[in-house]
Design an enzyme around this catalytic site. Structure first.
Site, PDB file in Angstrom:
ATOM      1  N   SER A 141     -47.094  -9.947 -15.023  1.00  0.00           N
ATOM      2  CA  SER A 141     -45.727  -9.787 -14.701  1.00  0.00           C
ATOM      3  C   SER A 141     -44.893 -10.779 -13.943  1.00  0.00           C
ATOM      4  O   SER A 141     -45.532 -12.418 -13.793  1.00  0.00           O
ATOM      5  CB  SER A 141     -45.583  -8.563 -12.949  1.00  0.00           C
ATOM      6  OG  SER A 141     -44.436  -8.726 -12.103  1.00  0.00           O
ATOM      7  N   TYR A 155     -48.036  -7.803  -4.372  1.00  0.00           N
ATOM      8  CA  TYR A 155     -47.775  -6.775  -5.952  1.00  0.00           C
ATOM      9  C   TYR A 155     -48.048  -8.584  -6.423  1.00  0.00           C
ATOM     10  O   TYR A 155     -48.712  -7.946  -7.112  1.00  0.00           O
ATOM     11  CB  TYR A 155     -47.334  -6.448  -6.421  1.00  0.00           C
ATOM     12  CG  TYR A 155     -46.535  -5.526  -8.103  1.00  0.00           C
ATOM     13  CD1 TYR A 155     -47.644  -5.145  -8.104  1.00  0.00           C
ATOM     14  CD2 TYR A 155     -45.426  -6.480  -8.238  1.00  0.00           C
ATOM     15  CE1 TYR A 155     -47.579  -4.765  -9.715  1.00  0.00           C
ATOM     16  CE2 TYR A 155     -45.517  -6.445 -10.100  1.00  0.00           C
ATOM     17  CZ  TYR A 155     -46.683  -5.600 -10.344  1.00  0.00           C
ATOM     18  OH  TYR A 155     -46.444  -5.091 -12.097  1.00  0.00           O
TER      19      TYR A 155
END
Length: 251
Positions: A141, A155
């Site tokens: 990501s 995350y």
């Protein structure tokens, strides 16, 4: 090089489902796994109706059941003969600021996005080393490039760990001059179930557009790729260099 047989985890929705549709369109065989088998079966039936010449197989998989990860990957390999590409895509985005009473949510994200990803990488590499070939793809990501605030903290940390794991694996393979390829993909804002509730996000693209960019990038088999390339290649350069006070406002 054409990777004929492709395994995708987390294939019942979002980016995994989108990539499966595009590779089916290209005539690739698909090994699809996820927890929600009803959605996998519906996807398989739809793809075979449109592309009857390909082979699509589905299996239930909870990536946090590590023994099951190894079993399912080996079963797919036996069924298909070879696995040419494995896409480590399964993940989740639960979380909250540390110390606010949501440890279990952060723990679940850490276990799913990193420990379970480690199991998938191990299972894929066991097969690739035995075959002497293969292409491993890890879906990281853009948030992995810096520490992120609030719900993104854990995350982002898991995605950074996955990117580091992938780079370490590339270093290991370089030393042995292995033909096995490892690509780390850093998606920007692509609409999917994991971010369905996020509103007014700049540079957000729809699922189809984002998945087309993902597949194009993966087909090049780079070491790393920001997706979509515009504006995320530039954003990646900036995110790594901007003050943390500025980066924190991007989350």
């Amino acid at each position: 090089m054409s990777r004929r047989n492709i395994l995708i985890t987390g294939a019942s929705s979002g980016l995994g489902e989108g990539m499966a549709r595009l590779w089916a369109e290209q005539g690739r065989n698909l090994a699809l796994c996820a927890r929600r088998t009803d959605r996998l079966i519906a996807l398989r039936d739809e793809l075979l109706a449109h592309y009857p010449h390909i082979h699509v197989s589905v299996r239930a998989l909870d990536v946090n059941d590590h023994a099951q990860v190894f079993a399912v990957f080996r079963e797919f390999r036996e069924e298909f003969g070879t696995l040419d590409r494995v896409v480590v895509n399964a993940g989740m985005g639960k979380g909250a600021s540390l110390g606010t009473g949501h440890f279990n949510a952060n723990l679940q994200t850490a276990q799913t996005n990193f420990v379970a990803a480690l199991a998938q990488v191990e299972a894929a590499m066991e097969i690739f080393r035995d075959q002497g070939a293969g292409h491993l793809v890890t879906i990281s990501s853009m948030s992995a490039l810096r520490g992120m605030p609030r719900a993104m903290t854990t995350y982002a940390a898991t995605k950074a760990a996955l990117a580091s794991l992938s780079e370490g694996l590339r270093a290991d393979l370089l030393k042995s001059r292995s033909p096995i390829k490892v690509s780390t993909v850093y998606p920007g804002y692509i609409r999917s179930e994991i971010n369905a509730k996020v509103k007014n996000t700049p540079f957000m693209v729809d699922t189809v557009t984002g998945c087309r960019a993902l597949v194009r990038a993966i087909e090049r088999e780079p070491d790393e790729a920001y997706v979509p390339a515009w504006p995320w290649t530039l954003m990646g350069f900036l995110i790594k260099r901007l003050p943390l006070s500025v980066v924190s406002r991007m989350a």
